[in-house]
Design an enzyme around this catalytic site. Structure first.
Site, PDB file in Angstrom:
ATOM      1  N   CYS A 119       4.567 -14.929  -5.204  1.00 59.22           N
ATOM      2  CA  CYS A 119       4.023 -15.985  -4.048  1.00 59.22           C
ATOM      3  C   CYS A 119       3.241 -17.134  -4.524  1.00 59.22           C
ATOM      4  O   CYS A 119       3.155 -18.046  -4.066  1.00 59.22           O
ATOM      5  CB  CYS A 119       2.877 -15.055  -3.351  1.00 59.22           C
ATOM      6  SG  CYS A 119       1.343 -15.395  -3.806  1.00 59.22           S
ATOM      7  N   GLU A 775       1.029 -10.829  10.131  1.00 57.52           N
ATOM      8  CA  GLU A 775       2.277 -10.448  10.957  1.00 57.52           C
ATOM      9  C   GLU A 775       1.694 -10.833  12.342  1.00 57.52           C
ATOM     10  O   GLU A 775       2.167 -11.276  13.169  1.00 57.52           O
ATOM     11  CB  GLU A 775       2.613  -9.029  10.804  1.00 57.52           C
ATOM     12  CG  GLU A 775       3.886  -8.779  11.654  1.00 57.52           C
ATOM     13  CD  GLU A 775       4.421  -7.358  11.542  1.00 57.52           C
ATOM     14  OE1 GLU A 775       4.278  -6.927  10.301  1.00 57.52           O
ATOM     15  OE2 GLU A 775       4.933  -6.835  12.385  1.00 57.52           O
ATOM     16  N   ARG A 853       5.923   5.227  12.855  1.00 55.93           N
ATOM     17  CA  ARG A 853       6.626   5.518  11.623  1.00 55.93           C
ATOM     18  C   ARG A 853       6.103   6.610  10.567  1.00 55.93           C
ATOM     19  O   ARG A 853       6.778   7.095   9.821  1.00 55.93           O
ATOM     20  CB  ARG A 853       6.482   4.133  10.774  1.00 55.93           C
ATOM     21  CG  ARG A 853       7.107   3.790   9.441  1.00 55.93           C
ATOM     22  CD  ARG A 853       7.364   2.538   8.969  1.00 55.93           C
ATOM     23  NE  ARG A 853       8.457   1.804   9.660  1.00 55.93           N
ATOM     24  CZ  ARG A 853       9.760   1.660   9.103  1.00 55.93           C
ATOM     25  NH1 ARG A 853      10.017   2.348   8.048  1.00 55.93           N
ATOM     26  NH2 ARG A 853      10.728   1.121   9.855  1.00 55.93           N
ATOM     27  N   GLU A1233       9.092  -2.767   0.777  1.00 56.75           N
ATOM     28  CA  GLU A1233       8.315  -1.470   1.333  1.00 56.75           C
ATOM     29  C   GLU A1233       8.488  -0.280   0.298  1.00 56.75           C
ATOM     30  O   GLU A1233       7.301   0.487  -0.047  1.00 56.75           O
ATOM     31  CB  GLU A1233       8.026  -1.289   2.689  1.00 56.75           C
ATOM     32  CG  GLU A1233       7.582  -2.622   3.581  1.00 56.75           C
ATOM     33  CD  GLU A1233       7.791  -2.225   4.963  1.00 56.75           C
ATOM     34  OE1 GLU A1233       6.485  -1.964   5.449  1.00 56.75           O
ATOM     35  OE2 GLU A1233       8.855  -2.394   5.405  1.00 56.75           O
TER      36      GLU A1233
END
Ligand SMILES: Cc1cc2nc3c(=O)[nH]c(=O)nc-3n(C[C@H](O)[C@H](O)[C@H](O)COP(=O)(O)OP(=O)(O)OC[C@H]3O[C@@H](n4cnc5c(N)ncnc54)[C@H](O)[C@@H]3O)c2cc1C
Ligand code: FES
Length: 1301
Positions: A119, A775, A853, A1233
């Site tokens: 990043c 998000e 999930r 992930e």
């Protein structure tokens, strides 16, 4: 004030010029000065509390001492360095050592090319730490590098950074086996390309400063808006000033005072800065010990003591060795470089690491005032109360004498903290025993503890009882001492800091360690492997599968990569600061802004009624407000915002806004509260297959269990940031945002402003990390900033401070799992009934999809014939929890690993045997009826067993456990299966827009955002292969809503798959249009073919992709939720200290199936980064809340993510070979992930070690261990004679300091 720095006009060049600052503001830090005044934005703001290292710069000083010239180069945290403290110093920032435009520095080049930057937000800080180290020591050893990086937060790629910098060091192979990486890492980059380090080419110390430093000191006064800074020129002057202004605050390193001013609402109008006074910096050797001036820095203290330890006989330096041990774990190097010994003593913190040592050693303190000196021994009377000492207001601490020890004297210091490296202590202590000569009979003993009261304390009755009667150092004395300590070191059950039973147990466990150490003295006097699988015939220009460097890596390393807050200020731009609720559940009665509006520079207060459109917001359902109007439902609920000319004014005014509340019941904070109150969001989800009754009947045994899995803070290095610029016409607004969801931001801002979405543009260049935290939650801040910009009709910016970000933005959902599992005697699981509860907080956000999930991963990799999973989403008075890497999957699988581990323990079988027995096989079906095709878990399992040498390792672990009572090793193998696709079907789409310009250059835009994961790099690789042109011709500028509309968030690990296919489709369209020109001129070049333009061929195309065959229905348990699965297996070995609960990660092997990797360097970085983030989740990171929902852990000081020291000593990452995945672009697989859950192997290795420890106390069979496995939980689970002495307080009889949410 003078400092060496580049001017704003040429911020990217590396030469240095002098800046004369005539109006240095005492409240301003060097970081604010660099970023806002000089517009040098390479140095980043990550936390503003010295805890992350993103702001590291090098400060150089010149000393002319007895004709010797000494330059001191120190890495320093710019966020804590007051600009006034830098008189006569040279400051070197990342811009000052290299740039893309001129020449990058060898350190910058290495970290970029060796894939050490993802990043990139922390990269300049890492570069500057390394640079400062090399300025002092061009040939550092591995331990020097590790020490230089202590205290730096690196959420992304730990090992990659170490590797990249190890290459810097000729002949350094590392002391932890990490040097063995040479051969494998060589495949990811070519070290022969690296420039050599040439120390003679470095910037010289400015001669002007050198001559200034030689002039006699004179008093300096800097007068600011509300504060004065005086730097006295002599001790006499300092004492005179202290007599005149007894309330004046002395500041040396500012590492304590800076935090008090920034975060604890303290204000000191007059500062006296004694850093340059000779007497306070002197070091004198006396017959009894060494006298250190109070301003001596901890780094210098360490260097001097090191010299003495090497020179003197060991018996003489027992105290020095103990101090060095404490210093090793004391903060990071940047802090130690400026923090003074006197600052630590005078802060009088009850958890100081040095004071217990000084107290137990009987150090002498010299205090001084205008009227003379006095000497005090540091004993139980020196600290008179919480952060209070026996100093009189007009006195200062002049020096401290640290004594030598003598033969027959032994000294130890211990510090127990949640994380070993750079963390504050839970309990810390100094222990000193003196024996009668030649005997084991105690003459004197001093035990001093920190963390057990409001001051550092001396155990007064215990030593007395141990030494009275001339006790021998034996078991009997130990038993008595332990009982006395238990009685003396008590804590109220509600004591601040919590962990009451653990802290009390530690006081005796640490004494037991001391006992063993002294008894012993009395009696005697790697790493990474993967295979780069490029097919032999692949064209050199085809970059797919090659370890291409992250496209922005070099810019990130030089500080030139622009993040949201690095965008230069607009004319008349204003700054926004949030006003948040201090109550968890209340009506707002009134808001008083009188004091706030009186702060200079304040322009307006923004509240709910300023919203021109709708105040309703939310990513899926509109169940939240942008700004609370009538009611607040959590501490940290955003009520309003102050807009002012500078960040300092806005933040000061925000603190001055007064809100009065009418408090409401019930306050629901924990999952248990929610269950008791039936406070759930709807719907409740269930997945069921088979017949549970039959399954339990067929079972030989049934067991029930529970596990709680704590939440997690995203800790992206770049906090949430938005810059909103009104365009002045038709309600148009341009937003620069650090977000994973451009489209959602655009839509929600438009809704609040009451304008069509087409009038709003949201732009993202890059983010300094996201991990799911940006998000949806980022949209709230963006909307507020947009509303403010709309109100004042000027550009408005806000980058949250770390504490605000942690307070308002939520994190990973805490989960509680309750299960009943039926199984055969051989460990075969027949039936499972599992219920999940998640703590969603005060709004729905994405909690339903996250619970879904979790349920879709309740099987992990195990085939359960009869199964039912139910998920309840708890509504609580906490800030809304949200997406976080794994999105409920890790929590779902963690519960699965808990019951399978219990089954193994219950059957008395090895856990790996029970796990393997229950693994799925190719072609079997999951509980949601999806067939497992291209199933590679068995291959990953076998390879991981081989690579880790599992069976030999297990034999060694068993042998070690038999030999050691108080340390135990543990081993575990854990598989993972992670479903790829958004579970909301409509999100599985993506767009791309590709323009070819007439010079042949290509501008690529797609719907995904870059947050360090290398998505843009991979997309360029895809375009490059498809268009058959070198990647250097392709450029990605940014992600924006006016180029690719209606994009899905960059999330769910699916962004490479979705956007990659959209890019591919767009490129294919263009290629088809160019085909006739290629056919006509087959020997021509790309530039020749794009002359198709002259034939009026459209050289712009968009591409679109939607994943086929998706759509699962919970009602009917039919249809496919996932496109495919990613698989992996990990083996981990740990060692626990049964007395303190600490653990060491010794080994991890990972085999990950990433299909045919698009870019192995990026993919390995993702595997490492995800794994280490999982290590944080399962073993370290703990969010701590009060019973009223107040978050205590609001910065790196209290919330610890893994540091370099937490990387397993040996870490092997392998990508599974020959596993192409036909369901995604160029046969690749998602990787962001899936590897995170593999860190559960560390958790279950810890549990395995605890099992061995419990067996020593006769405890066998299943036991509960909640996540994270912190030292407190590990210690408490290792039940023994010491834990029995300190039982936990009876629940319900007290108000605990913190609650588990
Ligand atoms: C990120 C971070 C990590 C840290 N980690 C640790 C840790 O692991 N262990 C630990 O113990 N502490 C830790 N600290 C606390 C702090 O760094 C130390 O206490 C440090 O030694 C303070 O020194 P300083 O020179 O910066 O103090 P300053 O902030 O300059 O001053 C601190 C106090 O001391 C007083 N003072 C200073 N000199 C004198 C003098 N000569 N006479 C009278 N009063 C004086 C000041 O007035 C002030 O009240 C940490 C702090 C930070 C920010
Ligand atoms: S911003 Fe200075 S250490 Fe984090």
């Amino acid at each position: 004030h003078r400092c060496e720095k580049t001017p704003p006009a040429q911020p990217r060049s590396v030469f240095s010029i002098q800046i004369v600052e005539k109006n240095a503001e005492p409240e301003m830090t060097l970081l604010t000065y660099l970023r806002r005044k000089l517009c040098l934005t390479g140095t980043k703001l990550g936390c503003a509390e010295g805890g992350c290292g993103a702001c590291t710069v090098m400060v150089s000083r010149f000393h002319s001492n007895r004709n010797a010239i000494v330059y001191l180069h120190h890495a320093v945290n710019a966020c804590l360095a007051p600009i006034c403290s830098l008189h006569h110093c040279a400051v070197t920032t990342v811009e000052g050592i290299g740039s893309v435009a001129s020449k990058v520095h060898p350190v910058q080049e290495r970290i970029a090319k060796a894939h050490g930057s993802q990043c990139g937000f922390c990269t300049p800080g890492i570069v500057m730490s390394m640079y400062a180290l090399l300025r002092n020591n061009p040939q550092p050893m591995m331990r020097d590098i590790e020490e230089a990086f202590q205290g730096m937060m690196r959420p992304m790629i730990y090992n990659m950074i170490l590797f990249s910098l190890m290459w810097q060091i000729e002949g350094c192979c590392g002391s932890r086996g990490k040097g063995d990486s040479t051969n494998s890492v060589q495949q990811l980059f070519d070290p022969s390309e690296f420039m050599p380090l040439d120390p003679t080419q470095e910037i010289i110390f400015p001669p002007e400063l050198m001559s200034l430093s030689k002039q006699p000191l004179r008093e300096l006064r800097f007068i600011g808006e509300r504060m004065q800074w005086i730097q006295p020129s002599s001790l006499k002057e300092l004492l005179q000033l202290k007599a005149e202004y007894p309330a004046a605050k002395l500041v040396v390193g500012n590492t304590e005072v800076g935090i008090e001013m920034k975060y604890k609402n303290q204000f000191y109008p007059l500062i006296l800065a004694p850093a340059f006074i000779d007497e306070l910096n002197s070091i004198q050797y006396t017959e009894n010990g060494i006298v250190f001036g109070a301003s001596v820095t901890l780094t210098l203290l360490g260097n001097v003591l090191h010299g003495e330890v090497n020179k003197l006989p060991s018996y003489k330096t027992e105290v020095f060795q103990a101090i060095l041990r404490q210093l090793h774990w004391f903060a990071g190097q940047q802090i130690r470089n400026v923090a003074a010994i006197g600052g630590n003593i005078m802060t009088a913190s009850p958890i100081s690491d040095l004071n217990p040592v000084f107290m137990a050693a009987g150090c002498k303190l010299t205090l001084m005032s205008k009227d003379g000196k006095r000497v005090l021994q540091m004993d139980d009377k020196f600290f008179t109360g919480y952060r209070k000492t026996a100093l009189k207001p007009e006195e200062i601490l002049l020096s401290i004498e640290i004594p030598y020890t003598r033969k027959g004297q032994y000294f130890s210091a211990f510090k127990q903290s949640p994380r070993k490296e750079d963390d504050i202590a839970i309990v810390t202590c100094g222990m000193n025993v003196v024996f009668w000569e030649g005997s084991n009979i105690v003459q004197d003993i001093q035990l001093s503890y920190g963390g057990m009261a409001s001051t550092t304390v001396l155990a007064t009755t215990t030593p007395l009882l141990c030494s009275l009667g001339c006790r021998q150092w034996d078991e009997e004395m130990l038993q008595d001492a332990c009982s006395y300590l238990t009685e003396e070191m008590t804590l109220s059950p509600s004591a601040p800091g919590g962990m009451v039973a653990y802290r009390r147990t530690l006081t005796i466990s640490l004494f037991f360690k001391f006992f063993l150490t002294v008894q012993h003295k009395l009696a005697q006097e790697t790493l990474e492997t993967f295979v780069l699988a490029i097919p032999p015939g692949q064209n050199m220009d085809d970059v797919i599968g090659r370890p291409i460097m992250h496209l922005s890596a070099v810019k990130q390393a030089t500080g030139e990569a622009v993040y949201c807050d690095d965008i230069p200020c607009y004319k008349n731009e204003l700054y926004l600061a949030l006003v948040t609720s201090t109550k968890p559940h209340a009506y707002i009665k009134s808001i008083d802004t009188t004091d706030a509006m009186a702060v200079p520079g304040v322009v307006t207060f923004v509240c709910a009624k300023d919203i021109p459109g709708s105040n309703k917001t939310g990513p899926v359902v509109y169940d939240e407000t942008v700004l609370a109007d009538e009611k607040v439902t959590c501490v940290g609920h955003i009520v309003g915002a102050i807009v002012a000319d500078t960040p300092a004014h806005a933040q000061r005014a925000a603190k001055a806004v007064r809100i009065s509340y009418q408090e409401l019941q019930a306050v629901i904070i924990t999952i248990q509260d929610a269950i008791a109150n039936e406070s759930f969001y709807q719907p409740t989800r269930t997945i069921e297959r088979g017949d549970l009754t039959q399954g339990f009947q067929e079972s030989d045994n049934i067991l029930q269990g529970e596990i709680h899995i704590g939440g997690q803070e995203h800790f992206y290095l770049e906090t949430n940031c938005t810059l909103a610029v009104p365009r002045g016409e038709d309600g148009e607004m341009e937003l620069f945002v650090s977000t994973q969801s451009t489209a959602k931001t655009q839509a929600l801002v438009a809704k609040a402003l009451g304008v069509p979405a087409s009038h709003i543009v949201c732009r993202v260049k890059r983010m300094g990390g996201g991990f799911g935290g940006k998000e949806t939650r980022s949209t709230i801040l963006s909307t507020i900033v947009a509303v403010a910009a709309h109100k004042v009709k000027r550009a408005v910016r806000c980058m949250l401070d770390r504490d605000e970000d942690m307070l308002v933005s939520g994190g990973r959902h805490p989960f509680f799992g309750r299960y009943k599992v039926g199984f055969k005697k051989n460990g075969k699981v027949m039936a499972l009934d599992v219920t999940y509860y998640s703590n969603a907080g005060n709004s729905m956000d994405l909690s339903l999809s996250i619970m879904e999930r979790a349920l879709l991963h309740m099987d992990n990799c195990y085939n359960i014939p009869h199964v039912r999973g139910t998920g309840y989403i708890c509504r609580t008075n906490l800030p809304s929890n949200t997406a976080f890497r794994g999105f409920g999957g890790p929590q779902g699988m963690m519960v699965a690993e808990s019951w399978i581990n219990d089954v193994a323990l219950s059957c008395g079988l090895p856990a790996e045997q029970v796990r393997e027995l229950n693994l799925y096989k190719q072609g079997e079906y999951t509980p949601f009826n999806q067939c497992l095709e291209q199933f590679t878990i068995d291959r990953c399992w076998r390879e991981c067993m081989n690579i880790s040498d599992f069976h030999q390792r297990k034999a060694n672990v068993d042998c070690d456990c038999r030999q050691h009572r108080w340390t135990k090793r543990g081993l575990s193998i854990i598989p993972t299966k992670f479903g790829i696709s958004f579970t909301a079907v409509f999100l599985n789409q993506a767009g791309a827009l590709v323009h070819i310009y007439t010079d042949g250059s290509v501008l690529l835009t797609h719907g995904g955002t870059e947050m360090g994961q290398g998505l843009h790099t991979k997309m360029v690789q895809v375009a490059s292969r498809t268009l058959e042109i070198p990647s250097t011709k392709i450029f990605i500028s940014e992600t924006s809503t006016n180029t690719v509309p209606n994009t899905s968030p960059t999330a769910a690990s699916a962004s490479s798959d979705l956007n990659g296919m959209a890019v591919y489709n767009a490129c294919k369209t263009l290629l088809q249009r160019l085909e006739p020109y290629k056919a006509k001129n087959p020997k021509g070049f790309w530039e020749d073919w794009v002359s198709a333009y002259f034939d009026r061929v459209n050289l712009s195309a968009n591409g679109f992709y939607k994943t086929p065959d998706l759509g699962y229905d919970f009602e009917t348990n039919s249809g496919h939720p996932f496109n495919y699965f990613s698989y992996g297996v990990a083996v981990s070995e740990v060692e626990i200290d049964c007395l303190t609960g600490s653990h060491k990660n010794l080994h991890t092997s990972i085999v990950m199936d990433v299909g045919k990797s698009l870019n192995p360097a990026l993919d390995i970085g993702q595997v490492e980064g995800a794994f280490m983030q999982g290590v944080g989740l399962f073993t370290l990171e703990e969010l701590r809340y009060s019973s009223q929902g107040y978050l205590y852990t609001r910065g790196p000081g209290m919330y610890k993510i893994p540091a370099f020291g937490d990387i397993p000593t040996e870490l092997k990452v392998s990508l599974l070979r020959d596993a192409p995945n036909e369901k995604a672009i160029f046969s690749s697989k998602a990787v962001g992930e899936p590897p995170l859950f593999l860190a559960a192997s560390v958790f279950y290795a810890i549990k395995d070690a605890i099992t061995a420890a419990r067996a020593e106390s006769g405890l066998i069979g299943p036991f509960r261990l909640d996540s994270p496995a912190t030292p407190e939980r590990i210690r408490n689970a290792c039940e023994d004679k010491f834990t029995k002495l300190c039982p936990p307080p009876e629940p319900g009889t007290y108000t605990p300091w913190d609650v588990r949410v």
